[in-house]
Design an enzyme around this catalytic site. Structure first.
Site, short mmCIF file in Angstrom:
data_model
loop_
_atom_site.label_atom_id
_atom_site.label_comp_id
_atom_site.label_asym_id
_atom_site.label_seq_id
_atom_site.Cartn_x
_atom_site.Cartn_y
_atom_site.Cartn_z
N ASP A 15 -2.80 -1.87 2.71
CA ASP A 15 -4.21 -2.26 2.77
C ASP A 15 -4.99 -1.30 3.67
OD1 ASP A 15 -2.82 -3.22 5.06
OD2 ASP A 15 -4.49 -4.54 5.53
N GLU A 16 -6.28 -1.29 3.49
CA GLU A 16 -7.23 -0.58 4.36
C GLU A 16 -6.81 0.85 4.66
OE1 GLU A 16 -9.17 -4.35 6.75
OE2 GLU A 16 -7.25 -3.57 7.47
#
Length: 532
Positions: A337-338
Site C-alpha cells: 500500500d501507499e
C-alpha cells in the site's frame, strides 16, 4: 418438542430478553431468570433453541473430556478460567457422567460443523459441547464463558450462582478469515502485551492475528542474514522512543500462544513502500547507495525499495525465507500500500518478482488491495482498506480482480480501522478516514459491501489497529473495545442476525465482562450499558 428458533427470530428474542423476560417463558423458575439467555452472546450464534432447565456449576462439577490431547488442552483451558472465580476444583477427567462434557469428532451432527463450528447442549444434568475439530470445541468454550455471569472472569472467588441456561446452540462461522491486525511498527508492543490481545481476540472467535512487523518507523523481527534490520532499524518508534524488536524466540512464543487460542499469525513485511527502517539499516538497499536517517514521524508514501537493484530481491528472499520458516500458518502479507515513491511500472515489476518468492517458501500471498493494480498471484488475497467513498475506478479494479479469482479480506477504513477516533473528542486515534462510532463500525454487510464482487470471493473481515497514537496496552483496549466485537460478529454470524437494535443489547451485556477482565473501554452513548 422444543421449537426451533431461526436467526431472524433470534433478534426478537433478544429484545424480549433485554426487557427482562426469560427466553423460557412465563413459567420459568427464578433460577432460569438469573441465567444469561442463550442468544445473548457475541458473535450471535447461527441458531438457538432455548428452553428447559438450566445447569448449575457446583463444587461437584467435573470437566469431562475425550481421551485426546486436543480435548484435554481445551478442558484445561476452561478449568483455568473457571477455577479462580468459582473456587471449585473442577477436575478435568475422562471419567464419570454429567458436568461439563467436551466431545470431539463424535455425536449427532458433528460432521456438519466444519473446522470451527460447535454444538452446545445445556440442561439440568450438564452441558455438552460437541465439535468436529478442536478449534470448534474452543469456540464453544468461549460461548460457554459468555453464558456465565461476568464475574466468572475475575481472579478471586465470587459468590455465583453459576448457571447455564437450558437449550441448544448450533453455530458455524460465516467466513473462514476473521482477523485483527496489530501494528507493532509505529509503536512496539511486548510479547506479554501481544498475548493479552490474543486472549481478548479469542473471546470473540477471531482466528487470525495479523502482525504489521515492518514500516518506516521500525523493523520488529530479527532476521539473521540482515541483523541490522532489528538492532538498528528497530531501535526507535513514532515520537522517538526506544522501539524494540522480537527475537526469533519471542516470535515463536507469540505464534505458539496464538495457536493455543486457535489463532493463526499472519506476519506482514510492508514493501516496496513503508520501508524506511530497512533503508536506514542498509545503504545498499537504496538506489543511490546512501542510507536515510531513521524516521520517527507519521507521514507515509516517501520510501521505496530500489526495484532495479538485484540486491533488493536477495533481501526479499532472505526475509521471506526466514519469516516463513518461523510461521506455521498459511499466509505471508507483503503489504504493497501507499507506494507513492514507486512508479506504477516499478510496482508491477516488484510484485511480479516478489510474489513467487512467497510461493517458493510455501506461503500464500496477502497484500493490501493496491496489489490488484498489478497481477495478484493465483490464490492470493487482497485486503481492501478503502472507504465508502473510495473512487469507483479503484473499487472496480478490486472487483475485477475478485471476479478473476482473487479472494478479498474486507477492512474498510471508515468502518473497522480501530485507530479511528470514535468522536471528535476522543483523546486517541486519527480521523483521516472519518469518525467511527460503534454503530458505524457494525452497521455494514461484508457480503454486499463491494457491489459486483462475487460472494465466493469474500473470505472474511479484519479489524486493523494502527498505532501512531496508541502507545500502551490500555490504549489498545480503549480503541478496540467496543468496536472489535462488532467486526468479529460480522465475520462469524449469519447475515440474517445482523441488526443494530438487537446487537447493541448484546454488546451492552459485555461491559461488565470487560470490567472483570480489566479492559478499559469507550462507553459509547449509542450502547445501553448497564448502570454501575
Amino acid at each position: 418438542m422444543t421449537q426451533h428458533r431461526t436467526p431472524r427470530l433470534l433478534g426478537t428474542l433478544l429484545l424480549v430478553a433485554a426487557a427482562g423476560f426469560s427466553l423460557a417463558g412465563a413459567e420459568a423458575s427464578a433460577a432460569d431468570r438469573t441465567a444469561t439467555p442463550l442468544g445473548r452472546v457475541v458473535p450471535a450464534p447461527a441458531s438457538v433453541d432455548a428452553g428447559g432447565s438450566p445447569y448449575r456449576i457446583t463444587d461437584a462439577t467435573r470437566i469431562r473430556v475425550d481421551d485426546s490431547p486436543e480435548t484435554r488442552r481445551v478442558g484445561a483451558y476452561l478449568a483455568g478460567i473457571l477455577r479462580p472465580s468459582t473456587g471449585f476444583s473442577l477436575p478435568v477427567t475422562s471419567q464419570g457422567t454429567g458436568g461439563i462434557r467436551l466431545r470431539l469428532g463424535a455425536g449427532s451432527g458433528a460432521g456438519s460443523l466444519g473446522a470451527e463450528g460447535y454444538r452446545l447442549d445445556s440442561g439440568r444434568d450438564g452441558v455438552t459441547i460437541t465439535a468436529g475439530k478442536a478449534a470448534g470445541l474452543f469456540h464453544g468454550v468461549q460461548t460457554l464463558r459468555q453464558l456465565l455471569p461476568a464475574a466468572v472472569e475475575r481472579n478471586s472467588v465470587q459468590p455465583g450462582p453459576w448457571l447455564v441456561a437450558g437449550g441448544t446452540i448450533k453455530d458455524t462461522p460465516r467466513y473462514g478469515y476473521r482477523g485483527a491486525m496489530l501494528d507493532v511498527s509505529r509503536h512496539f508492543f511486548t510479547v506479554a502485551q501481544v498475548k493479552r490481545y490474543i486472549d481478548e481476540l479469542a473471546l470473540y472467535k477471531v482466528n487470525k492475528l495479523h502482525l504489521h512487523l515492518g514500516d518506516d518507523q521500525g523493523w520488529r523481527i530479527a532476521i539473521d542474514s540482515w541483523p541490522r534490520l532489528a538492532t538498528y532499524g528497530g531501535s526507535t518508534q513514532v515520537g522517538g522512543g526506544a522501539g524494540g524488536f522480537y527475537t526469533k524466540a519471542d516470535y515463536r512464543e507469540i505464534v505458539r500462544y496464538a495457536a493455543s487460542r486457535y489463532l493463526e499469525v499472519v506476519p506482514e513485511i510492508d514493501m516496496p513502500g513503508h520501508t524506511n527502517a530497512a533503508l536506514a539499516s542498509y545503504a545498499k538497499l537504496n538506489c543511490d547507495g546512501t542510507a536515510p536517517p531513521l524516521y520517527t514521524g507519521t507521514d507515509v508514501g516517501f520510501s521505496s525499495l530500489c526495484v532495479a537493484k538485484p540486491v533488493t530481491y536477495d533481501f526479499v528472499d532472505d526475509v521471506v525465507r526466514e519469516l516463513a520458516a518461523l510461521t506455521p500458518g498459511k499466509y505471508l502479507h507483503i503489504g504493497g500500500d501507499e507506494a507513492h515513491s514507486t512508479s506504477h511500472a516499478d510496482y508491477v515489476t516488484f510484485m511480479d518478482k516478489v510474489q513467487p518468492v512467497v510461493a517458493k517458501y510455501g506461503k500464500t500471498v496477502i497484500g493490501w488491495h493496491q496489489l490488484t493494480g498489478a497481477t495478484p498471484a493465483k490464490g492470493a488475497l487482497a485486503q481492501y482498506w478503502g472507504l465508502d467513498d473510495t473512487s469507483a475506478a479503484e473499487k472496480a479494479q478490486v472487483v475485477k480482480a475478485a471476479q478473476s479469482g482473487t479472494g478479498l479480506v474486507l477492512s474498510p477504513a471508515d468502518r473497522v480501522y480501530l485507530d479511528m477516533k470514535y468522536t471528535a473528542d476522543t483523546p486517541l486515534g486519527q480521523d483521516w478516514a472519518g469518525l467511527v462510532e460503534v454503530k458505524r463500525a457494525y452497521d455494514w454487510d461484508p457480503g454486499t459491501y463491494l457491489p459486483g464482487a462475487p460472494g465466493s470471493a469474500i473470505r472474511g473481515v479484519e479489524a486493523p489497529l494502527w498505532t501512531e497514537t496508541v502507545v500502551t496496552g490500555a490504549d489498545i483496549d480503549y480503541m478496540a473495545f467496543p468496536r472489535l466485537p462488532g467486526a468479529a460478529e460480522l465475520g462469524w454470524s449469519p447475515a440474517s442476525t445482523h441488526d443494530w437494535d438487537t446487537y447493541k443489547v448484546r454488546l451492552a451485556a459485555q461491559g461488565p465482562r470487560w470490567e472483570a477482565l480489566g479492559i478499559g473501554y469507550y462507553r459509547s452513548p449509542q450502547v445501553p450499558w448497564p448502570s454501575a
